[in-house]
Design a protein around this motif. Structure first.
Motif, PDB file in Angstrom:
ATOM      1  N   MET A 173       0.168   7.146   0.435  1.00 30.20           N
ATOM      2  CA  MET A 173       0.070   5.933   1.253  1.00 30.20           C
ATOM      3  C   MET A 173       1.400   5.204   1.245  1.00 30.20           C
ATOM      4  O   MET A 173       2.076   5.115   0.225  1.00 30.20           O
ATOM      5  N   SER A 174       1.772   4.653   2.407  1.00 32.35           N
ATOM      6  CA  SER A 174       3.028   3.929   2.506  1.00 32.35           C
ATOM      7  C   SER A 174       3.000   2.668   1.663  1.00 32.35           C
ATOM      8  O   SER A 174       1.981   1.983   1.546  1.00 32.35           O
TER       9      SER A 174
ATOM     10  N   GLU B 271       4.316  -0.007   2.406  1.00 32.37           N
ATOM     11  CA  GLU B 271       4.226  -1.173   3.282  1.00 32.37           C
ATOM     12  C   GLU B 271       2.793  -1.499   3.659  1.00 32.37           C
ATOM     13  O   GLU B 271       2.515  -2.574   4.167  1.00 32.37           O
ATOM     14  N   ARG B 272       1.862  -0.594   3.442  1.00 30.08           N
ATOM     15  CA  ARG B 272       0.469  -0.829   3.822  1.00 30.08           C
ATOM     16  C   ARG B 272      -0.316  -1.378   2.638  1.00 30.08           C
ATOM     17  O   ARG B 272      -0.078  -1.028   1.484  1.00 30.08           O
ATOM     18  N   ILE B 273      -1.258  -2.230   2.923  1.00 32.52           N
ATOM     19  CA  ILE B 273      -2.129  -2.797   1.894  1.00 32.52           C
ATOM     20  C   ILE B 273      -3.385  -1.944   1.784  1.00 32.52           C
ATOM     21  O   ILE B 273      -4.044  -1.647   2.789  1.00 32.52           O
ATOM     22  N   ASP B 274      -3.711  -1.554   0.589  1.00 33.92           N
ATOM     23  CA  ASP B 274      -4.931  -0.790   0.344  1.00 33.92           C
ATOM     24  C   ASP B 274      -6.062  -1.795   0.096  1.00 33.92           C
ATOM     25  O   ASP B 274      -6.297  -2.237  -1.022  1.00 33.92           O
ATOM     26  N   TRP B 275      -6.773  -2.158   1.171  1.00 32.51           N
ATOM     27  CA  TRP B 275      -7.808  -3.189   1.069  1.00 32.51           C
ATOM     28  C   TRP B 275      -8.972  -2.737   0.203  1.00 32.51           C
ATOM     29  O   TRP B 275      -9.722  -3.580  -0.322  1.00 32.51           O
TER      30      TRP B 275
END
Length: 366
Positions: free
Chosen positions: A1-2, A4-8
Motif C-alpha cells: 500500500m502506498s 500516501e494512502r490512509i488505511d481506514w
C-alpha cells in the motif's frame, strides 16, 4: 500500500495487514522475545505501580493489585500467542478476551458489598491495565510483524547474495580453464597427439565432479579435493613437466564444509599468478590437517614468483587480491561467519601460501 494512502480499516480493525505463510513463519518467525524486550516490557509495567499506589487508599491496595495481577496473568499468554503468529485475527481475539475479562470483572466488582469509592478504585485499576494492556498487545503484534518482514527481506537478500556469489565462482573458475583445455584437446586430436585421450578423460571427470556441486551452497572438503585433483591432472597434461602437484588430506578433515569452488579458486590462483609467470614452472601443494585448536587447516602453497611487493599479508585479513579472493572471503563468511578465515603470505623459501581455517565437521544443512 502506498504511504500516501490512509488505511481506514486500521480504525475499526487494527493490526498488521500481512499474513505470513507457514513456510515464512518457519523461516523467520521461530525466535523468542529477546531479553532486552522482556526487560523493557517489565519496566513499563512496573511504571504503573507508583501511579496505582498513589490513587488507591491503603485498605484497597491489596485488592487493587490483586486485580492488576489477575489481568497480567491473562495478558501474558495472550501476548505470547500474538508473538508466535502476529495476525489481525489473533490480535482481535486477544482484544476480545481482554474486554470480556474486563467486563466480567466490572460486573463482579459492582456486585461486591463495598463502598462506592472502593468499587470505583477497583474499576479504575482494571480500566488502566485494560487500556495499557490492549495498547501493548497492538504494539507487540505490529512490531513482531515488522520484525518478521524485515527478517524475511534480510534472508532474501542474503540468499540472493549467495546465489550471485555462487554464479561468480562458477563463472570465474570454469570458462577460461575450459576454453584453454578444449583448445588443447582440439589441437591434440587434430595432430593425433596421444595425450588427447588422457586429457579428455580427466576433463570429463573434472566436469562430472564440479558441475553438480555448483548448484549447492556447501560441500565437503572430500568433494572439493576430488575436483581439485582432476583440475590439476588436466593442467599437468597441458603443461607437462612445468607443473607438479601434491594433494594430501588427513581423514578427519574430509567432512569439513566449504563453499563450492573456494579451494579451486585458491589452486587456480597459485597456478595462474604463482607458477605461470615462472618460466621453469613449479609445484603446487595442497595440504589439509587438523590444527592444535581443533580447526581444519587447508593450505595451498606454490614455489612460484610469490605475492606482489606491497602486500598486507596475514596482518590485514580484510584485504583482498582480485575478485576471486574477495568473493572467496565473502562466501566463507556467509557459510561459517567468523569461524572461517583466509590468509595469504609469502614463503621464506619462495612462492606463496594461502591458508583456509575452517570449523570442524559439516555445516548446518542449507
Amino acid at each position: 500500500m502506498s504511504a500516501e494512502r490512509i488505511d481506514w480499516s486500521q480504525l475499526y480493525y487494527p493490526g498488521p495487514t500481512r499474513r505470513f505463510t507457514p513456510q515464512e513463519m518457519a523461516r523467520a518467525g521461530q525466535d523468542r522475545p529477546s531479553k532486552t524486550l522482556i526487560l523493557v516490557v517489565l519496566t513499563q509495567l512496573l511504571c504503573i505501580v507508583p501511579a496505582l499506589w498513589a490513587l488507591t487508599t491503603p485498605t484497597m491496595r491489596l485488592p487493587v493489585f490483586g486485580v492488576v495481577g489477575a489481568f497480567l496473568i491473562l495478558l501474558l499468554p495472550l501476548a505470547a500467542w500474538c508473538w508466535a503468529y502476529p495476525t489481525r485475527r489473533r490480535l482481535h481475539i486477544a482484544f476480545l478476551s481482554a474486554t470480556a475479562f474486563h467486563l466480567t470483572l466490572a460486573v463482579a466488582v459492582k456486585s461486591l458489598d463495598l463502598p462506592r469509592e472502593s468499587r470505583f478504585e477497583l474499576l479504575i485499576a482494571s480500566s488502566v491495565v485494560f487500556f495499557l494492556g490492549s495498547m501493548a498487545l497492538w504494539v507487540l503484534t505490529a512490531t513482531r510483524s515488522s520484525q518478521i518482514s524485515a527478517r524475511l527481506r534480510e534472508l532474501d537478500e542474503r540468499d540472493q547474495a549467495i546465489s550471485m556469489a555462487l554464479q561468480l565462482a562458477t563463472a570465474q573458475v570454469q570458462p577460461h580453464f575450459l576454453f584453454n583445455s578444449l583448445a588443447s584437446l582440439q589441437h591434440w586430436v587434430s595432430t593425433g597427439d596421444a595425450r588427447a585421450a588422457a586429457l579428455l578423460t580427466e576433463l570429463t571427470a573434472y566436469l562430472r565432479a564440479t558441475l553438480p556441486l555448483f548448484e549447492r551452497r556447501s560441500l565437503s572438503l572430500a568433494q572439493e579435493l576430488e575436483a581439485v585433483r582432476h583440475y590439476l591432472a588436466v593442467l599437468q597434461l597441458r603443461f607437462g613437466e612445468r607443473l607438479r602437484s601434491e594433494v594430501q588430506a588427513a581423514p578427519e578433515t574430509l567432512q569439513a564444509s566449504l563453499p563450492p569452488g573456494v579451494l579451486l579458486t585458491l589452486v587456480e590462483n597459485a597456478v595462474e599468478h604463482g607458477l605461470a609467470p615462472k618460466l621453469q614452472g613449479g609445484e603446487v601443494r595442497v595440504l589439509a590437517q587438523v590444527t592444535a585448536d581443533g580447526r581444519i587447516s587447508v593450505t595451498v602453497c606454490d614455489d612460484g614468483v610469490g605475492l606482489p611487493a606491497p602486500d598486507p599479508g596475514p596482518a590485514d585479513p580484510n584485504s583482498t587480491r582480485g575478485v576471486g579472493l574477495r568473493n572467496t572471503r565473502t562466501r566463507l563468511q556467509q557459510l561459517h561467519g567468523a569461524a572461517a578465515e583466509l590468509s595469504l603470505h609469502n614463503q621464506a623459501s619462495g612462492g606463496a601460501c594461502a591458508q583456509l581455517l575452517l570449523p570442524p565437521g559439516p555445516s548446518a544443512p542449507l
